[in-house]
Design a protein around this motif. Structure first.
Motif, short mmCIF file in Angstrom:
data_model
loop_
_atom_site.label_atom_id
_atom_site.label_comp_id
_atom_site.label_asym_id
_atom_site.label_seq_id
_atom_site.Cartn_x
_atom_site.Cartn_y
_atom_site.Cartn_z
N PHE A 236 0.83 -1.20 0.00
CA PHE A 236 0.00 0.00 0.00
C PHE A 236 0.87 1.25 0.00
CE2 PHE A 236 -3.06 -3.12 1.00
CZ PHE A 236 -4.31 -2.59 0.70
N LEU A 237 0.30 2.33 -0.47
CA LEU A 237 1.05 3.56 -0.70
C LEU A 237 0.27 4.76 -0.14
CD1 LEU A 237 3.48 4.85 -2.25
CD2 LEU A 237 1.97 4.95 -4.23
N ARG A 238 0.94 5.55 0.66
CA ARG A 238 0.32 6.77 1.17
C ARG A 238 0.38 7.81 0.04
NH1 ARG A 238 -2.39 9.27 5.71
NH2 ARG A 238 -1.32 7.77 7.06
N VAL A 239 -0.79 8.31 -0.39
CA VAL A 239 -0.83 9.30 -1.46
C VAL A 239 -1.21 10.69 -0.95
CG1 VAL A 239 -1.34 7.56 -3.21
CG2 VAL A 239 -3.24 8.76 -2.07
N GLY B 26 6.41 12.69 -5.57
CA GLY B 26 7.66 12.01 -5.90
C GLY B 26 7.66 10.56 -5.46
N ALA B 27 7.21 10.32 -4.24
CA ALA B 27 7.18 8.95 -3.72
C ALA B 27 6.18 8.10 -4.50
CB ALA B 27 6.82 8.97 -2.24
N VAL B 28 5.04 8.67 -4.86
CA VAL B 28 4.05 7.93 -5.63
C VAL B 28 4.59 7.58 -7.01
CG1 VAL B 28 1.77 8.05 -6.71
CG2 VAL B 28 2.10 8.93 -4.39
N ARG B 29 5.19 8.56 -7.68
CA ARG B 29 5.75 8.30 -9.03
C ARG B 29 6.84 7.23 -8.97
NH1 ARG B 29 7.14 13.15 -10.21
NH2 ARG B 29 5.35 13.71 -11.51
N GLU B 30 7.68 7.30 -7.96
CA GLU B 30 8.77 6.32 -7.82
C GLU B 30 8.22 4.92 -7.60
OE1 GLU B 30 12.52 5.37 -4.81
OE2 GLU B 30 11.58 7.35 -4.82
N ALA B 31 7.21 4.81 -6.73
CA ALA B 31 6.63 3.50 -6.43
C ALA B 31 5.93 2.92 -7.66
CB ALA B 31 5.65 3.62 -5.27
N LEU B 32 5.23 3.76 -8.42
CA LEU B 32 4.50 3.28 -9.58
C LEU B 32 5.45 2.91 -10.71
CD1 LEU B 32 1.41 5.65 -9.62
CD2 LEU B 32 1.68 3.42 -8.57
N THR B 33 6.54 3.64 -10.84
CA THR B 33 7.54 3.30 -11.85
C THR B 33 8.18 1.95 -11.54
OG1 THR B 33 8.05 5.63 -12.25
CG2 THR B 33 9.71 4.02 -12.93
N ALA B 34 8.44 1.72 -10.26
CA ALA B 34 9.04 0.45 -9.84
C ALA B 34 8.10 -0.72 -10.10
CB ALA B 34 9.40 0.51 -8.36
N SER B 35 6.79 -0.47 -10.07
CA SER B 35 5.82 -1.54 -10.29
C SER B 35 5.44 -1.68 -11.75
CB SER B 35 4.57 -1.31 -9.44
OG SER B 35 3.91 -0.11 -9.84
N GLY B 36 6.04 -0.85 -12.62
CA GLY B 36 5.82 -1.01 -14.07
C GLY B 36 4.80 -0.08 -14.67
N LEU B 37 4.28 0.87 -13.88
CA LEU B 37 3.29 1.81 -14.45
C LEU B 37 3.99 3.01 -15.05
CD1 LEU B 37 0.38 1.77 -11.88
CD2 LEU B 37 0.43 0.76 -14.15
#
Length: 256
Positions: free
Chosen positions: A196-199, A245-256
């Motif tokens: 899960f991700l805090r947005v 920044g944290a959301v973009r990084e997490a989503l990039t790592a997951s392939g989005l």
């Protein structure tokens, strides 16, 4: 000829002497009927004393009070989960409002005082069945327990799309249902894990449920701001400036 199963070793942990005496008597009455066979292995008035006892002895099940001086019953149950072979836990308390936390701690049962012999017998029988067939039950999947219309509902964490703080409560959203929780969002977040991700200060989203991150008109952020699209419903949740920044990084790592 089947060999009789060894009696369940029961440890009673309650700060009230009369309560311990009552439970011990009920265990003996249940055992006298043989379904299941059980024996009182110990009686203690403090959770810390129970931890010390368990370091030297074995127990199959704890009959555990929740509200006790010092370390309380839920804290003890949480620590027991770290043991290689933790005993089963049956909470015994006069305070029914602790039921949600008890089920999240994977308690075998939750008995309210005054305890009836039939309810204790059912709880001990459940422990005996699990002890007789270890591994027969599938590993428990992570759940969030919510109260809905007077009943307890186990919501698999894998089904959760997001949680959002709304004034004095938290909304939990799945693909098919919306639940309302009284817990603080920060407390729930600690139990969710890294999937899960805090947005936003008021929202936590399942990474797997996010399908897009875009700039959109946002009432919460004022004018235009970042938002994530969640699930097949196409709902959008605002992303705070400090979390982009944290959301973009997490989503990039997951392939989005």
């Amino acid at each position: 000829m089947n060999t009789p199963a060894a009696p369940l070793r029961v440890l009673i942990v309650d700060d009230e002497p009369l309560a311990r005496m009552r439970l011990a008597q009920l265990v003996r009455e249940v055992s006298a009927g043989g379904d299941p066979a059980a024996e009182v292995a110990g009686e203690l008035g403090e959770a810390q004393a129970a931890l010390d006892w368990l370091a030297r002895h074995d127990a199959d099940v704890l009959l555990l009070d929740i509200q006790m001086p010092g370390l309380d019953g839920t804290a003890l149950a949480a620590r027991l989960q770290a043991l290689p072979r933790p005993p089963a836990v049956v909470f015994v308390t006069a305070h029914a409002e602790h039921a949600l936390r008890a089920f999240e701690l994977e308690a075998t049962d939750y008995l309210t005082k005054p305890v009836r012999r039939e309810r204790l017998q059912a709880a001990l029988a459940r422990v005996a069945r699990r002890s007789a067939a270890p591994g027969a039950e599938a590993p428990a999947l992570p759940v969030i327990v919510v109260s809905e219309r007077g009943r307890l509902v186990r919501v698999p964490v894998a089904d959760v799309l997001y949680l959002k703080a709304e004034l004095k409560y938290v909304t939990l959203r799945t693909a098919t249902h919306t639940y309302v929780l009284d817990d603080a969002l920060s407390e729930i977040e600690q139990r969710l894990g890294d999937s899960f991700l805090r947005v936003h200060r008021n929202a936590v989203v399942a990474k797997a449920a996010v399908s897009a991150l875009e700039r959109r008109a946002s009432e919460e952020e004022g004018a235009e701001g970042w938002a994530v699209r969640v699930g097949s419903s196409g709902e959008w949740l605002a992303v705070s400036r400090r979390q982009v920044g944290a959301v973009r990084e997490a989503l990039t790592a997951s392939g989005l």
